[in-house]
Structures are given as structure tokens and as C-alpha cells.
Enzyme design. Sequence first.
Site, PDB file in Angstrom:
ATOM      1  N   GLU A 280       7.366  -6.141  -2.136  1.00  0.00           N
ATOM      2  CA  GLU A 280       8.345  -5.622  -3.089  1.00  0.00           C
ATOM      3  C   GLU A 280       9.751  -5.663  -2.480  1.00  0.00           C
ATOM      4  OE1 GLU A 280       6.439  -1.706  -3.515  1.00  0.00           O
ATOM      5  OE2 GLU A 280       8.204  -0.810  -2.570  1.00  0.00           O
TER       6      GLU A 280
ATOM      7  N   HIS B  42       8.499   1.241  -7.902  1.00  0.00           N
ATOM      8  CA  HIS B  42       8.334   2.203  -6.788  1.00  0.00           C
ATOM      9  C   HIS B  42       9.139   3.488  -7.056  1.00  0.00           C
ATOM     10  CE1 HIS B  42       7.322   2.490  -2.228  1.00  0.00           C
ATOM     11  NE2 HIS B  42       7.301   3.693  -2.806  1.00  0.00           N
TER      12      HIS B  42
ATOM     13  N   ARG C 150       0.835   1.958  -1.489  1.00  0.00           N
ATOM     14  CA  ARG C 150       1.725   0.933  -0.942  1.00  0.00           C
ATOM     15  C   ARG C 150       1.197  -0.421  -1.388  1.00  0.00           C
ATOM     16  NH1 ARG C 150       5.009   4.077   0.040  1.00  0.00           N
ATOM     17  NH2 ARG C 150       6.045   4.638   1.986  1.00  0.00           N
TER      18      ARG C 150
HETATM   19  C1  8YV Z   1       9.916   6.682  -1.537  1.00  0.00           C
HETATM   20  C2  8YV Z   1       7.420   6.690  -0.933  1.00  0.00           C
HETATM   21  O1  8YV Z   1      10.560   6.586  -2.754  1.00  0.00           O
HETATM   22  O2  8YV Z   1       7.614   8.721   0.230  1.00  0.00           O
HETATM   23  C3  8YV Z   1       7.082   7.621   0.172  1.00  0.00           C
HETATM   24  O3  8YV Z   1       6.238   7.245   1.007  1.00  0.00           O
HETATM   25  O4  8YV Z   1       6.809   5.703  -1.104  1.00  0.00           O
HETATM   26  C4  8YV Z   1       8.509   7.009  -1.891  1.00  0.00           C
HETATM   27  O5  8YV Z   1       8.469   8.361  -2.207  1.00  0.00           O
HETATM   28  C5  8YV Z   1      10.249   5.452  -0.792  1.00  0.00           C
HETATM   29  O6  8YV Z   1       9.522   5.275   0.362  1.00  0.00           O
HETATM   30  C6  8YV Z   1      11.735   5.474  -0.433  1.00  0.00           C
HETATM   31  O7  8YV Z   1      12.072   6.648   0.263  1.00  0.00           O
END
Ligand code: 8YV
Length: 333
Positions: free
Chosen positions: A274, A292, A245
Site C-alpha cells: 500500500e 487504511h 496489515r
Molecule cells: C495507523 C495502524 O493509522 O496503529 C496501527 O498499527 O495500522 C493505524 O492505526 C497507521 O499505522 C498510521 O499511524
Amino acid sequence: MNPSQPSRPTILVARPVFPDTVARLRQHFEVDVHDSETPLQGDALARRLQGKSGVFVAGVEPIDAALLAACPELKAVCSMAVGYNNIDVAACTARGVLVTNAPGVLTETTADFGFALMMATARRIGEAERFLRRGEWTHWSYDLMAGQDIHGATLGVLGMGRIGQAVARRGALGFGMKVVYHNRSHLPEAEEAALGARWLPLPELMAQADHLVIVVPYGPASHHLVGREQLAWMKPTATLTNIARGGVVDDAALAEALRAGQLAAAGLDVFEGEPQVHPALLTLPNVVLTPHIASASLATRRAMADLAADNLIAALTGQPPLTALNPEVLARG
Ligand code: 8YV
């Protein structure tokens, strides 16, 4: 609706998602879809949740105590992401709201991407492609876009959960890398042995890694876990890849460290604030930047959405959800 039929729960799908997923949810619920890529949050989200029993979210919509107080009918928050730093799980538990995330289904896809981003970073693939597209490739030269090797190098994994272990497996078994890691808890001995992995304190991990891959969940304990001080421990030839993150890495400090040559390059799929990206990162040639997308294979995004839908259907039809973060809410009945 026919007044003699029992009323069905009403839910909000807070993000556009696969039409099939929405169609499946419509078999069980009255469904309101937020059909815009601008995430709902705060008062707008609270207004949209009035009268709704459940919400399907991605990894971004903030679900906090104030929102829960404004939405007393809400019973379930089901996310298609594995990371759940956007959800105050304790506040949900206190109000009896069930929370689910989507672990497992994205592990291998995300690890594939983390490894690809690490390789692109170490072997300067983004920089080399931009150079070629600009028409600057006029001759072969002994050090043209020469980068760092992956095979046989030391892979540092910060955060040894499911995805961290999957990255470590790729490095150890596929590329003959030596694996070192830092995590709150140690892996069981047998798993360490299978990967040839060794736990290190954070300063030693930062100092020993040729390629550091960050996969630690975000929260107050990991905010700027990698900042100016930690970056200064890295080798000048090392790379850093963040697929966790934004906020785990201090992006301003990273840009400064890259500019000062304290590390060789960085691969970033996630950013503080972001979709904004720190402007200093955009000016550096030795950074690979992606929006992302680590979990973004079509099959995996479908599996993530399906799992969130399955969880929501279970939660609101009296069955146990598959991946509850606060199952104690169910025990209360
Ligand atoms: C997602 C992510 O694309 O699952 C997670 O924690 O960071 C990503 O796989 C994003 O959060 C949107 O769903």
C-alpha cells in the site's frame, strides 16, 4: 539560542501531524517536521536524523539496523501506531534505543471500523451504492443486492489481541454471533466464557467462519498466513475482512479465490505494498476497499498522536514512557 541555556534535545517529527502535537513537542525540544506526505526512508531518513535524539513516526517509516548504525545519536523512536512491523525492535534494543508504540487508545475505534467493514462487505453496501450512483436502480427485485446475514452467523477472529477481542465483543454481545478464533495463545477461560468464544486450529477457523476478521500483527510468522491453501478452506458464502496489515493476506491469491467463487466477498483496509492496491482487486465488484483508515476517528488519531508525544517527552526527559516495547533499555540507564 542563548549559549548560557542548556541545549534542548532535537527531534524529528517524520510525518505531518496535528499542529497542537507539534506545538507541545516544541515546548520540550527543537523540532524538525518533515512537512510532506511522502514518507522518509533509508538514506533520506538517516540524513534527516543526523544530530537528533528522538523521532516521532507513524506506522510506516522503516527503522532498521542500517538506519540505527547511521544515526548513533538517536535515543528514542516513538510511533503513533499500535503495529510496529516497520521497526526492528531487537536492533533498537541492541543499540540502546527506546521504542514505544500506541496500544489501547485505538482499540475500540479500530474494532468499530472492522465491524463496519465486515457488515459493508456482507451486505454489499459498496457495490449497492455504486449501482445506485450509476443510475442502474430501476425496480425492486427479490434478490437485488442480497447478501449474507451478520446476526446469528459465525464470526471467525484471526488474532485475538485487544482489537480482536473488541471485534468479538461486538459480534457476540451486539449481534448474537457465535465466536470462534485462532491465536497463538488461548484466552483465559473466563474471557472465552464471557464471549462464548472457542479456540480453533487455523484450518477449522477458516472452514467454520461465516465472516472472518483478520486482526493479527504482521511479521515473518504471519506473512501470507492467509494464502491460496487457506482461502480454499473457506465457505463459498463466507466473507473475509482484513484490518491487520497487508502481507498477512496474499492479495493475488485472494483476488483469484474471489473470482473463482471460493468465498463471497472481501473487505480490505490494508494491502500488500500500500498505497498500491493489487490491480485484480480493483476490478472485482464484491470487494470493499478503504485506504487504511480503521483507526481514523479524529478523537482517536489525536489520542494516538498525544500518546506518541507523551512517550517521546518522557523518554528524552528521564521519565518512564507509558508504552515502551523494550523497557529493558531503560533499566540499563
Ligand atoms: C495507523 C495502524 O493509522 O496503529 C496501527 O498499527 O495500522 C493505524 O492505526 C497507521 O499505522 C498510521 O499511524
